[in-house]
Design an enzyme around this catalytic site. Structure first.
Site, mmCIF file in Angstrom:
data_model
loop_
_atom_site.group_PDB
_atom_site.id
_atom_site.type_symbol
_atom_site.label_atom_id
_atom_site.label_comp_id
_atom_site.label_asym_id
_atom_site.label_seq_id
_atom_site.Cartn_x
_atom_site.Cartn_y
_atom_site.Cartn_z
ATOM 1 N N ASN A 162 0.844 -1.199 0.000
ATOM 2 C CA ASN A 162 0.000 0.000 0.000
ATOM 3 C C ASN A 162 0.881 1.251 0.000
ATOM 4 O O ASN A 162 0.632 2.216 0.729
ATOM 5 C CB ASN A 162 -0.955 -0.015 1.196
ATOM 6 C CG ASN A 162 -2.089 0.994 1.038
ATOM 7 O OD1 ASN A 162 -2.395 1.431 -0.069
ATOM 8 N ND2 ASN A 162 -2.712 1.382 2.138
ATOM 9 N N GLU B 59 1.506 -3.161 -5.001
ATOM 10 C CA GLU B 59 1.139 -1.768 -4.730
ATOM 11 C C GLU B 59 2.350 -0.962 -4.254
ATOM 12 O O GLU B 59 2.339 -0.353 -3.191
ATOM 13 C CB GLU B 59 -0.030 -1.675 -3.740
ATOM 14 C CG GLU B 59 -1.376 -1.888 -4.398
ATOM 15 C CD GLU B 59 -2.514 -1.202 -3.667
ATOM 16 O OE1 GLU B 59 -2.883 -0.091 -4.073
ATOM 17 O OE2 GLU B 59 -3.032 -1.794 -2.695
ATOM 18 N N ASP C 247 -1.210 -10.351 -4.144
ATOM 19 C CA ASP C 247 -2.539 -9.931 -3.729
ATOM 20 C C ASP C 247 -3.481 -10.300 -4.871
ATOM 21 O O ASP C 247 -3.529 -9.639 -5.897
ATOM 22 C CB ASP C 247 -2.541 -8.426 -3.461
ATOM 23 C CG ASP C 247 -3.911 -7.898 -3.075
ATOM 24 O OD1 ASP C 247 -4.873 -8.700 -3.026
ATOM 25 O OD2 ASP C 247 -4.027 -6.681 -2.834
ATOM 26 N N ASN D 172 -6.772 -10.512 -4.590
ATOM 27 C CA ASN D 172 -8.048 -9.787 -4.445
ATOM 28 C C ASN D 172 -9.255 -10.705 -4.593
ATOM 29 O O ASN D 172 -10.316 -10.279 -5.055
ATOM 30 C CB ASN D 172 -8.117 -8.609 -5.430
ATOM 31 C CG ASN D 172 -7.629 -7.309 -4.805
ATOM 32 O OD1 ASN D 172 -8.016 -6.970 -3.688
ATOM 33 N ND2 ASN D 172 -6.773 -6.597 -5.510
ATOM 34 N N HIS E 151 -2.403 -4.738 4.604
ATOM 35 C CA HIS E 151 -2.191 -6.181 4.443
ATOM 36 C C HIS E 151 -1.124 -6.647 5.422
ATOM 37 O O HIS E 151 -0.278 -5.859 5.865
ATOM 38 C CB HIS E 151 -1.716 -6.505 3.022
ATOM 39 C CG HIS E 151 -2.741 -6.307 1.962
ATOM 40 N ND1 HIS E 151 -3.349 -7.352 1.288
ATOM 41 C CD2 HIS E 151 -3.267 -5.176 1.427
ATOM 42 C CE1 HIS E 151 -4.190 -6.874 0.392
ATOM 43 N NE2 HIS E 151 -4.167 -5.557 0.460
#
Length: 267
Positions: A14, A40, A156, A158, A256
């Site tokens: 992130n 990310e 990730d 998702n 995360h």
């Protein structure tokens, strides 16, 4: 005697600049993975230059998104790869920086570590359609790659695959990340595509302990109202070498948690 285990971590940052202000480098120095796959990154080459090419003795290899402050993947490694593959050959999603593959090939073995960041569809129907396009194009790529080499894909995804993979599964059945079509894609990847969900191979029955992502809304983290969105997906030969797993929740570097699996081999 040194350990023969290959320690592989996956973490959605992130934002690499944000995560490093929250203690990521210190944790990596203590944790000492052989590789960490990150998603990310939310940075460009100029942001990384002179600051993030190396972290805790690990050398980074990056796939940046064209859009600033968006997406991006990387693999940091203690071992020099024999080749680096950026993108998986899809113009739409390669522009979003979603795929970094490091190859560690020897005369005896062809093996890759992949960091992948699957699109989220939670912002609306347009992005959900993009997510479906990604899934449709990514599946055949993984199948072709599996015919050529062993690999471990970290990322990730998702998608929470099963009811055990999120706290409030009943109320999320119409929400992105737990849609029937997304879950079916994961089932097909595993049952017909021949890849292994390594965490579930090691921990087939965990529920609350398996989560790797928590919403920033409300008290989701404090109450452990989470989702398992971060995976190790491996070819069977690599999955068989998995010996132990951990999800680190003592400190938060992003929304995360890092998931680490130890594999019984060395590069």
């Amino acid at each position: 005697m040194g350990t023969s285990l290959f320690k592989l971590t996956s973490l959605n940052l992130n934002g690499i600049r944000s995560a490093t202000t929250k203690g990521l480098e210190k944790w990596l120095s203590a944790h000492r993975p052989d590789c960490i796959c990150v998603q990310e990154v939310k940075a460009q080459a100029l942001d990384v230059s002179g600051r993030f090419e190396q972290i805790a003795g690990l050398q980074g290899h990056f796939h940046f998104a064209e859009k600033k402050g968006y997406s991006g993947t990387a693999v940091y490694t203690r071992h020099a790869p024999s080749d680096v593959v950026i993108g998986f050959g899809c113009t739409e999603f390669d522009a979003e920086g979603r795929y970094t593959e490091l190859r560690f090939d020897t005369p005896q073995r062809k093996f890759s570590v992949i960091s992948a960041y699957f699109p989220s569809g939670s912002s609306g129907p347009e992005r959900q359609e993009a997510k479906f396009r990604f899934l449709a194009q990514f599946f055949p790529h993984l199948q072709e790659l599996k015919r050529q080499r062993d690999f471990i894909l970290c990322g990730d995804v998702n998608i929470a695959h099963q009811q055990a993979d999120l706290k409030n599964w009943r109320s999320n059945q119409k929400n992105s990340g737990f849609l029937p079509e997304e879950r079916a894609w994961m089932t097909t990847l595993i049952e017909q595509g021949g890849l292994v969900d390594v965490y579930r191979r090691l921990q087939p029955d965990t529920t609350d302990a398996c989560y790797t992502w928590w919403s920033n809304r409300g008290q989701a983290y404090a109450n452990n109202v989470g989702w398992r969105l971060d995976y190790h997906l491996a070819t069977p030969a690599m999955a068989e070498k998995a010996r132990g797993e951990s999800i680190y929740k003592t400190e938060k570097f992003s929304d995360h948690a890092p998931i680490t699996i130890d594999y019984d081999f060395k590069l």
